[in-house]
Design a protein around this motif. Structure first.
Motif: not given
Length: 199
Positions: A27-50
């Protein structure tokens, strides 16, 4: 950027700036939503496990917007991971600009798949047996749906996502309208049927 690991996957947290605000504050100072929190995930295991790890991570940090970075393109894996909550999917064989385009798209609230996957996904969406109605939800609506399906009330969802109760109610009404749902029981049934939560 900060780098950490969980099980077979590595994730990189992408911050929009170097402010000292809480890293999960959306949320920003005015209570509005700010930019999303982006997480880059490197998938190196089995797809179902990931996929399981991704769902667990989203339960812990539902405001995160995951971008999957795959070592090798796999259409089925891409579909599974996006169904599990990923907001984008890029294989390392894609041109470098695809990664930056994905970051920009997710930051603006858009689900991202590269052109090389769009034709495959279009076929999936057009086939009646493979329809994925949750794809029409925004990332925030999908987060609200998951938390409501796990039994949280509007106030608890608001606290987890750092937004107001009124905003949660607005997202709830919008997602129910888009999905044709009428009650909270419908939300739970939909989430279970679409494997958006784990029992």
């Amino acid at each position: 950027m900060a780098v950490s690991e969980f099980h077979g996957s590595q994730h990189v947290i992408v911050h929009e700036d170097d402010s000292t605000d809480h890293p999960y504050d959306t949320t920003g100072a005015g209570g509005t939503e700010s930019a999303p929190h982006i997480v880059v995930i490197l998938a190196v295991g089995h797809s179902e496990s990931t996929s399981r790890e991704l769902k667990q991570a989203l339960r812990r940090h539902p405001q995160s917007q995951p971008l999957m970075l795959a070592l090798k393109r796999d259409d089925d894996d891409a579909a599974r991971l996006i169904r599990s909550g990923a907001r984008g999917y890029v294989a390392i064989s894609e041109p470098p600009r695809a990664f930056m385009t994905a970051i920009t798209a997710i930051a603006s609230g858009t689900l991202f798949v590269p052109l090389s996957l769009q034709e495959s996904f279009a076929v999936r969406y057009l086939c009646p047996g493979n329809d994925q109605p949750e794809s029409q939800l925004t990332s925030r609506e999908l987060s609200v749906l998951r938390l409501l399906a796990e039994g949280l009330c509007n106030k608890e969802v608001a606290a987890r996502l750092f937004i107001s109760v009124k905003t949660v109610d607005t997202h709830r009404m919008n997602l129910m309208r888009k999905l044709g749902l009428r009650t909270n029981v419908d939300i739970v049934r939909f989430a279970i049927r679409r494997e958006l939560i784990e029992l």
